[in-house]
Structure formats: C-alpha cells, structure tokens
Design an enzyme around this catalytic site. Structure first.
Site, mmCIF file in Angstrom:
data_model
loop_
_atom_site.group_PDB
_atom_site.id
_atom_site.type_symbol
_atom_site.label_atom_id
_atom_site.label_comp_id
_atom_site.label_asym_id
_atom_site.label_seq_id
_atom_site.Cartn_x
_atom_site.Cartn_y
_atom_site.Cartn_z
ATOM 1 N N CYS A 371 39.696 108.129 109.001
ATOM 2 C CA CYS A 371 38.247 108.048 108.824
ATOM 3 C C CYS A 371 37.963 107.145 107.632
ATOM 4 O O CYS A 371 38.456 107.392 106.531
ATOM 5 C CB CYS A 371 37.687 109.441 108.585
ATOM 6 N N CYS A 374 36.275 108.843 104.589
ATOM 7 C CA CYS A 374 37.246 109.744 103.951
ATOM 8 C C CYS A 374 38.286 108.932 103.184
ATOM 9 O O CYS A 374 38.719 109.319 102.101
ATOM 10 C CB CYS A 374 37.929 110.613 104.993
#
Length: 455
Positions: A371, A374
């Site tokens: 991600c 992230c």
C-alpha cells in the site's frame, strides 16, 4: 389544626438538626480515629475503590524512562501537541523525500490495497519549495506521474536537489536501509495531503510485513527480558505499531459509499487498549523520540529552515526553539530517557551493532508494503526512529566512525513528524481510552500481548 401543623414542623426541624449534628460528629470523629484502626482501614478501602473508578489506569514512571504517565499527558496536552501541530504544517516539515516505487528485497510485492486511499498524491512541481529542488533538474514524463486518486495536476518533479541546504550535510543514516543520499527515482510528497489513516490494507500481505518485522527481527529481543538493551528494539517497534493502529482508529472510513470518516473506538480497544503493554510501549517510544529531539536541541536550533518563504521560515525556526527550550517541558520532564545507561560493559558495542543490523532489516521491510500510503508513512516513521537512534547513541556528538554527527534535511523532517504522530496517538489514547474501555470492556491487568497483523 394550626397547633398540630406547628408541632409537625418542629419535629421535622428537630430531626433535620439531629441528622446534621450526627454527620458533623461523624466527620469530626473520623479525624481522631487512629491510623491503624479498623475504621480507618475501611474508610481507606472505600476511598481507594471510589477513586479508582475515575482515576488514571496508567500511573507511575513509564518503564525504562524518566517521566511518569500523568506528567507526559499533561505536558503533551499543554505544550508538545499544540506546538507540533503547528510546526508540521509549515513548508519545511510538510514535504518528505521518499522512494515510493521500490522492489521488495525479500519477496515479490503482490500486496493489493482495495481503497483509493492507499495511493499517494505527489506534489506538483510548483508546489514544493524552490530550495528543495535540483537547480538543473529535468521533469519526468507526466504520464508516469499521474496521481492515483485521479488528480492529473498532482504531478511532481521527481528529480531532487543534489545539494543539501546551508549548514546541512547529505549523509547516509547507518541505522536505516535506504540510501538517503541517492536521489534517483525519489519524489517529494505533501504529508498534509496524504494523512496517516485507514487504507484498507490488511490480509496476508499486511500479515507478512508484521511477521517479518516481529518474528524475524525481534525474536531474539525478548520483551520481558531483564536486559534493557534487548528490550529496546521490541518496545520501539511495538510502540510505533500501536501508534499506527491508533491513527487508523482515529480516522477510519466508516462508510465507503458516502466517504464518511470518523473515530472507531472498538478498533482502538481491540488493537491497543486491550493489551496494556502496547499502551506502555507507545508512551515509551514517545519519550524515547522526545529525548532525541531535546538532545539535539543545539543542532536543531542552528538549522537553516529555508524554503524560500522568509515569514514562514522564521515562524518555523521560532516554533522549533520554543519546542526545544520550553520551560514547562524542561521543568516537568528534563530528561525523558537516559541513553547513558545503555550499551555498557564488554558486550555493549557488539550488542549495539547487532541491534543496528536488526533495525536496518526492519527498515528494508518497508519496501515490501503493498500500500503506497502505508509505505510512505512506514518509511517516514522508520527513518524518524533511525534518526532518534542515531542521535541518542552517538558519543560526544560523534558517530561510531568518529565523524561529527550530522543530520540531513529528510532525517529532521522524519524525526519531527514522527514525534508529532506519537504525540497525537498519546493524546487520543489519553482522551478517548476511558470511553473506549467503558464501552467495550474494562481490562484489569490485561491479557498477554499479541501481534495484530493489520495496518
């Protein structure tokens, strides 16, 4: 009839005064009860039980630190959080240089995030400060830089300045895996436009990340061990993990169809509050990073926070000085963590070297996060922790090679933003923790800590 009513009033008044007198007598009597008498013991138990209903769950000195929970909460609320919230919004701390497209060195990156909020909006060329750019840099093809959130204007000049600004050195951090001096394929990201919050990144991909961090790199660092040095890395990673979970709970996508965001206290309880060690490690990590900032105060005070905007740059410098030398902070918690106690004895240097290698391994795992958002915040906060380690475990202002300690711009940006993230987490836990525990089950003592594998 009138006489009867008057007599009734008199009786009521007499009973009232008798009751008042009895209460006064009881209160006076309590003051003269011997300390060790059964009555005193009973009163103490009642008082203790009553106070514990609303008293703080965490009290006393934060383990391995030099400050207590109540002081941390008070200083964070009165001084640190308000200042940090202002500082990180200024241009100098708003933009972070990062490699978003990296190959995972451990396994193929097959992580798929199901939400558009996983993607990162990069800064347009004209947005980030002129002094941050390469003077003769070229712009990559806009086709390759279209923001994944469907905003074509969010393209960025991915070529970064080869020179650090005045008074700063472009040096690599020995605690982290990334080569911060390598500007190839790096870009600036506006952190204010890419907040750390829920992204939907979970499942096997996220589980593999945390497994690699905890099981492969922290398995030799027993969190319950007697050796402080062997606890340090586990506590830092656990504290950071707790902070990430807190931010997900604080800004959660409650309804994807209507794009409604809000707090999810059940998640806060399930992932953090349910395990008291996670809260303790959050406070520990906060104080550890705070100590690194205060230790580097002289260095940070003299830094040139130049972004080409004299007014905002001056405000940044003034707020940093206020943060570094705040009287309330220096009085209440002058030394949040005592790094001088660590790495002592004959095994000290070798133990430090092993810890450094393990932390570098953890930083390398950040390239495996599937991600983007992230990965962005993982890289920033790991670099922030690595910078804190670099500051605290240099001796007499020198690193292990004997060179004078130098910080580059990206390290300072990461360090201060990390401190702000931890400050926000501590504040949220302090303010919303009691409500979450009342709603979802009060824990006394708490279960053994377990790893949560979601971001």
């Amino acid at each position: 009839m009138v006489k009867s009513e008057n007599e009734q009033r008199k009786r009521v008044n007499q009973r009232t005064w008798i009751s008042i007198g009895a209460v006064i007598f009881l209160l006076l009597g309590i003051g003269f009860v011997p300390r060790n008498s059964p009555v005193t013991s009973l009163i103490h138990r009642i008082k203790t039980c009553y106070c514990s209903q609303d008293g703080p769950k965490y009290h006393g000195i934060v383990e391995d630190c030099c400050c207590d929970y109540q002081t941390v909460d008070r200083i964070n609320e009165e001084v640190l959080n308000p200042l940090l919230q202002q500082i990180v919004k200024y241009p100098f701390f708003r933009y972070f240089k990062v490699k978003l497209w990296c190959d995972c060195p451990f396994w193929p990156d097959d992580g798929m995030c199901r939400l558009r909020d996983c993607s990162v909006c990069e800064c347009p060329e004209n947005e980030f400060p002129e002094t941050f750019r390469k003077s003769s840099g070229s712009v990559l093809s806009s086709d390759d830089l279209v923001c994944q959130e469907g905003k074509p204007e969010a393209t960025v000049d991915r070529t970064i300045d080869v020179k650090a600004f005045k008074g700063w050195m472009e040096v690599d951090n020995p605690w982290t895996n990334d080569d911060e001096t390598d500007n190839a394929e790096m870009t600036y990201v506006n952190l204010q436009l890419n907040p750390e919050r829920y992204t939907g990144y979970s499942g096997p991909s996220a589980r593999r990340i945390w497994d690699a961090i905890y099981l492969e790199n922290c398995q030799k660092l027993d969190p319950s061990g007697e050796c402080q040095e062997r606890r340090i890395l586990y506590k830092l990673i656990s504290g950071l993990h707790s902070s990430i979970s807190v931010h997900i709970a604080a800004e959660y996508l409650l309804d994807e169809k209507t794009n409604m965001w809000g707090q999810k206290l059940s998640l806060l309880y399930d992932r953090v509050l349910k395990y008291p060690d996670r809260v303790r490690n959050l406070y520990f990590t906060f104080l550890f990073v705070l100590r690194s900032v205060t230790k580097a105060a002289d260095y940070l005070e003299q830094a040139d926070y130049d972004t080409g905007n004299p007014v905002e740059d001056l405000n940044t410098q003034l707020l940093m000085k206020k943060l570094l030398y705040d009287h309330k902070l220096q009085t209440a918690c002058p030394k949040p963590f005592d790094e001088a106690k660590m790495w002592k004895g004959q095994s000290g240097p070798e133990l430090m070297k092993q810890t450094q290698i393990q932390f570098r391994n953890i930083s390398a795992v950040m390239d495996c996060i599937g991600c983007e958002k992230c990965r962005l915040w993982g890289k920033l906060q790991i670099l922030g922790l690595g910078t804190a380690l670099k500051i605290l475990f240099s001796e007499n202002g020198q690193d292990q090679s004997g060179q004078h300690l130098q910080l580059q711009r990206n390290e300072v940006i990461a360090l201060v933003n990390l401190l702000n993230r931890l400050s926000e987490s501590v504040k949220f836990v302090h303010e919303m923790g009691p409500s979450a525990e009342r709603m979802f089950g009060k824990i006394i003592g708490g279960p053994t800590d377990q790893i949560s594998h979601q971001f």
